[in-house]
Structure formats: structure tokens, C-alpha cells
Scaffold this motif. Sequence first.
Motif, PDB file in Angstrom:
ATOM      1  N   GLY A 166       0.795  -1.220   0.000  1.00 32.23           N
ATOM      2  CA  GLY A 166       0.000   0.000   0.000  1.00 32.23           C
ATOM      3  C   GLY A 166       0.824   1.265   0.000  1.00 32.23           C
ATOM      4  N   SER A 167       2.040   1.209   0.542  1.00 32.28           N
ATOM      5  CA  SER A 167       2.877   2.407   0.613  1.00 32.28           C
ATOM      6  C   SER A 167       3.938   2.474  -0.481  1.00 32.28           C
ATOM      7  N   ALA A 168       4.051   1.434  -1.299  1.00 32.73           N
ATOM      8  CA  ALA A 168       5.116   1.386  -2.313  1.00 32.73           C
ATOM      9  C   ALA A 168       4.737   2.180  -3.553  1.00 32.73           C
ATOM     10  N   SER A 169       5.714   2.882  -4.108  1.00 32.64           N
ATOM     11  CA  SER A 169       5.487   3.584  -5.375  1.00 32.64           C
ATOM     12  C   SER A 169       5.765   2.666  -6.554  1.00 32.64           C
ATOM     13  N   SER A 170       6.591   1.641  -6.353  1.00 33.63           N
ATOM     14  CA  SER A 170       6.853   0.646  -7.396  1.00 33.63           C
ATOM     15  C   SER A 170       7.175  -0.684  -6.725  1.00 33.63           C
ATOM     16  N   VAL A 171       6.852  -1.751  -7.413  1.00 33.37           N
ATOM     17  CA  VAL A 171       7.065  -3.095  -6.873  1.00 33.37           C
ATOM     18  C   VAL A 171       7.711  -3.962  -7.944  1.00 33.37           C
ATOM     19  N   ASP A 172       8.737  -4.701  -7.547  1.00 37.45           N
ATOM     20  CA  ASP A 172       9.373  -5.663  -8.440  1.00 37.45           C
ATOM     21  C   ASP A 172       8.951  -7.070  -8.034  1.00 37.45           C
ATOM     22  N   LEU A 173       8.425  -7.812  -8.996  1.00 40.50           N
ATOM     23  CA  LEU A 173       7.905  -9.152  -8.771  1.00 40.50           C
ATOM     24  C   LEU A 173       8.795 -10.127  -9.530  1.00 40.50           C
ATOM     25  N   VAL A 174       9.462 -11.025  -8.822  1.00 34.55           N
ATOM     26  CA  VAL A 174      10.449 -11.877  -9.480  1.00 34.55           C
ATOM     27  C   VAL A 174      10.231 -13.336  -9.097  1.00 34.55           C
ATOM     28  N   CYS A 175      10.619 -14.222 -10.011  1.00 31.65           N
ATOM     29  CA  CYS A 175      10.513 -15.655  -9.759  1.00 31.65           C
ATOM     30  C   CYS A 175      11.849 -16.314 -10.068  1.00 31.65           C
ATOM     31  N   HIS A 176      11.909 -17.617  -9.889  1.00 31.00           N
ATOM     32  CA  HIS A 176      13.185 -18.311 -10.026  1.00 31.00           C
ATOM     33  C   HIS A 176      13.597 -18.478 -11.484  1.00 31.00           C
ATOM     34  N   GLY A 226       5.288 -22.970 -14.600  1.00 33.37           N
ATOM     35  CA  GLY A 226       3.991 -22.306 -14.636  1.00 33.37           C
ATOM     36  C   GLY A 226       3.592 -21.676 -13.328  1.00 33.37           C
ATOM     37  N   ASP A 227       3.965 -22.296 -12.210  1.00 30.70           N
ATOM     38  CA  ASP A 227       3.605 -21.729 -10.918  1.00 30.70           C
ATOM     39  C   ASP A 227       4.395 -20.461 -10.636  1.00 30.70           C
ATOM     40  N   ALA A 228       5.681 -20.475 -10.964  1.00 29.50           N
ATOM     41  CA  ALA A 228       6.535 -19.314 -10.697  1.00 29.50           C
ATOM     42  C   ALA A 228       6.119 -18.116 -11.543  1.00 29.50           C
ATOM     43  N   LEU A 229       6.100 -18.292 -12.856  1.00 35.50           N
ATOM     44  CA  LEU A 229       5.791 -17.169 -13.742  1.00 35.50           C
ATOM     45  C   LEU A 229       4.318 -16.805 -13.672  1.00 35.50           C
ATOM     46  N   GLY A 230       3.446 -17.806 -13.569  1.00 34.25           N
ATOM     47  CA  GLY A 230       2.021 -17.512 -13.464  1.00 34.25           C
ATOM     48  C   GLY A 230       1.695 -16.707 -12.226  1.00 34.25           C
ATOM     49  N   SER A 231       2.329 -17.047 -11.098  1.00 32.91           N
ATOM     50  CA  SER A 231       2.093 -16.318  -9.855  1.00 32.91           C
ATOM     51  C   SER A 231       2.565 -14.872  -9.962  1.00 32.91           C
ATOM     52  N   ALA A 232       3.761 -14.689 -10.519  1.00 36.39           N
ATOM     53  CA  ALA A 232       4.312 -13.337 -10.638  1.00 36.39           C
ATOM     54  C   ALA A 232       3.471 -12.468 -11.566  1.00 36.39           C
ATOM     55  N   LEU A 233       3.038 -13.031 -12.681  1.00 33.89           N
ATOM     56  CA  LEU A 233       2.243 -12.250 -13.633  1.00 33.89           C
ATOM     57  C   LEU A 233       0.850 -11.958 -13.080  1.00 33.89           C
ATOM     58  N   ALA A 234       0.259 -12.908 -12.363  1.00 28.29           N
ATOM     59  CA  ALA A 234      -1.050 -12.651 -11.752  1.00 28.29           C
ATOM     60  C   ALA A 234      -0.961 -11.487 -10.774  1.00 28.29           C
ATOM     61  N   ALA A 235       0.081 -11.499  -9.944  1.00 29.25           N
ATOM     62  CA  ALA A 235       0.280 -10.393  -9.008  1.00 29.25           C
ATOM     63  C   ALA A 235       0.542  -9.093  -9.755  1.00 29.25           C
ATOM     64  N   GLY A 236       1.274  -9.177 -10.850  1.00 32.45           N
ATOM     65  CA  GLY A 236       1.571  -7.985 -11.634  1.00 32.45           C
ATOM     66  C   GLY A 236       0.322  -7.349 -12.219  1.00 32.45           C
ATOM     67  N   GLY A 238      -0.581 -21.877 -12.680  1.00 27.48           N
ATOM     68  CA  GLY A 238       0.259 -22.204 -11.534  1.00 27.48           C
ATOM     69  C   GLY A 238      -0.242 -23.405 -10.765  1.00 27.48           C
ATOM     70  N   VAL A 239      -1.544 -23.429 -10.488  1.00 30.87           N
ATOM     71  CA  VAL A 239      -2.109 -24.536  -9.715  1.00 30.87           C
ATOM     72  C   VAL A 239      -2.041 -25.835 -10.513  1.00 30.87           C
ATOM     73  N   ALA A 240      -2.402 -25.792 -11.783  1.00 28.42           N
ATOM     74  CA  ALA A 240      -2.383 -27.002 -12.602  1.00 28.42           C
ATOM     75  C   ALA A 240      -0.964 -27.547 -12.740  1.00 28.42           C
ATOM     76  N   THR A 241       0.007 -26.654 -12.888  1.00 23.52           N
ATOM     77  CA  THR A 241       1.393 -27.087 -13.039  1.00 23.52           C
ATOM     78  C   THR A 241       1.877 -27.831 -11.813  1.00 23.52           C
ATOM     79  N   ASP A 242       1.700 -27.233 -10.641  1.00 19.25           N
ATOM     80  CA  ASP A 242       2.299 -27.811  -9.437  1.00 19.25           C
ATOM     81  C   ASP A 242       1.490 -28.940  -8.821  1.00 19.25           C
TER      82      ASP A 242
END
Length: 369
Positions: free
Chosen positions: A56-66, A71-81, A203-207
Motif C-alpha cells: 500500500g505504501s510502495a510507489s513501485s514493486v518488483d515481482l520476481v521468480c526463479h 507455470g507456478d513461478a511465472l504464473g504467480s508473478a504475472l497474476a500479481a503484476g 500455476g495450480v495445474a502445473t504444481d
Amino acid sequence: MAAQQAAGTPATLVVGVPALPSPRSGKAVAPDLTDGGTAHGGLVDSDWEPVLAAIGSASSVDLVCHVLPDGDALGSALAAGIALRSLGIEVRVSFGDDPQIVPASLGFLPAQDLLVPASAVPDRPELLITFDVADVRRLGLLQAKAEAAETLVVIDHHASNGGFGTHLLIDPAAPATAVLVDELLRRLGVPLDVSIATCLYTGVATDTGSFRYSATTPATHELASRLLATGVRHDLISRRLWDTQSFGYLKVLAAALDRAVLDPEAADGLGLVWTWVPWADLVAHGVLPEEIEGLIDVVRKASEAEATLVLKEDPDGSLRGSSRAKGAVDVAAACGALGGGGHAYAAGFTSHDPVAETVARFRAALRAG
């Protein structure tokens, strides 16, 4: 491919610990909150509160995966993005490979316009969130930047995660990191749309191995139901994830199966089947490393073996080991003995020893559960 944008008007960001809203769609059993718990069992409200405040207080957020994201890593990051962008927050999504290549099987994921190379992530991010990263070393080129972040949030479901961030949202009982992201977005007040749901469903289907693995619960299917209700094309997702490969991959697979070895005495007599893929095979058939991640799911079908190991050679000669078990062996412990980790049924490691020595070390670490 053109990136899809999050639909609808921006949601209102809720900071602090809001009351749990009603389920997004369909019927669900109300969560038991008598112990301060949340809609997702392993985490309590006090775990989520500082993360919501930081977002809530951030002006920018970096979302990163391994590195070499699944599918879980990238899908989760993109969903949050997608969700954070809908709240008006500047967002960057990245992973620490060079070159940074999205696996062909994940090319359908929306919002890939959010992706930036590791070099575009600030050296000292204001707020960096990792997804599906059990060990900070799995961030590759982004490790140093994550460690330098003012606030580092770790969202993960690996039991081997030792906790390397300033705020930890880790639940080993969750079948996928995407389940925790769904909870995060619910607490942020961001409704599901088809773009977010496509990422989370992937992500869910992959893992869960398309809902076949033991970590799948009734709640997992309830989540899948809510995601499908948005219009997600699960049939097309499944086809891309599991039923589409290049001819070159088939040649690499054939060679790997020809090298496969069955060791019935390993794991206290429960059996190990293993094989390896030399880098030269990938070069000869024009196959990228990420294309062979699913090879282990073919090898693990051997009925005579409880455990499976696939070693994949990188250009520098190092070996990336992927291991699976069917329930009677803890491969996370075995991989941990080789410097890696993961889940009891699915884990990995990196080795700089020759193939024969690596297999011998892994075999020695395998024990019946």
C-alpha cells in the motif's frame, strides 16, 4: 503476442487487515478463524498485515521468480503484476536468466508486457516480492538485488524454504504458490478476471500435475472452480503445458530413455530410475533447456521405481538434477544432501561432479520414509 490487460476499473487498495470478504464466486465453506487463522490455513492475519502495508505504501514493486520459471513461478508473478497494475502501482516482473526466455509452453500467459530483463530491476528495489523461490540462489542474476531490497517479501510453498526475506508468506501445505497469490489478491480487494485467473490456473495445474498429486485438496478444486468461472480455457492451457512439444524434443526424449537405468536396490529396495541429458543433445536437436523440464514425468512412470532422477547438463558442464517420488521416499531430503531442496515428492539440486559420482551421491542419500 499482444499482452492482455486486466479488465475493469482499478480496485481500491485495502491496507491493514481487512475483514475477510465473501468468496469471489460459488459456494465455499467459511474459514475457521477461531485461532486467528485465515482463509489459507498455514498463515495468520499478522503474517499478511505487513505485506499489505508494504504494498500500500510502495510507489513501485518488483515481482520476481526463479530462473527457468515453471507455470507456478511465472504464473504467480504475472497474476500479481496484473493485480497491482490495476491498483495503479508501477510494476516490473522479471527472472534472473540471461538470456531471459519465456518457455514456449508458457507463451500464452497474459501480461508479458510487464516482463523486464534482470538488468532493468533496480539495484536496491523499494519493494521486491519473490514467487516460488525456495532459496535465494535460485534468483540467479537477481539474487544480489533481492538481498539489497529495502523490503523483501517471500511468497512460497516449499517446505525447504529457510526464509530469506524480511516478510515471509510461506505455507508448505499449499499445493502451489499460486494459491497464496490468490489469497493475497483477495486481501487486496482485487477481483478475479480472466487474465489473472489464467495465470493462477496455470500455476495450480502445473504444481499439482493437473490435480493428480497428493497435495491436491478439496480447496484446490474449489479454487479451480472459481478460476474456471471467469472463462479460463483450461483445455487450451492443458494442451500447451503437457501436449505440445517440438520434434527435436522427441529426439532428445528418445535418447534420454535409451540411457535410462533402473536400480531396484536403491532407496532401501524401493527402486530408483535415472537418466541424463547431455548439453550436446540439446544443441544437436535445437532444443532449449526449459523444453525438457517435463521429461522427468515420462521417466517417473516406471512401476519398478519409487524415486526418479533426471540430470540435465548445462553449457558449463554442471548438472541440474530433478527428482520425483511416489510417496515412500523424501526426495527433498536427498536433494538437500546435495545442496538443493524442494518438496518431499519433487525436489532438485545442482552438481558440479560427473554424472556417475552425482548419481552415487544421490543414491546414498535416498532413504525409505
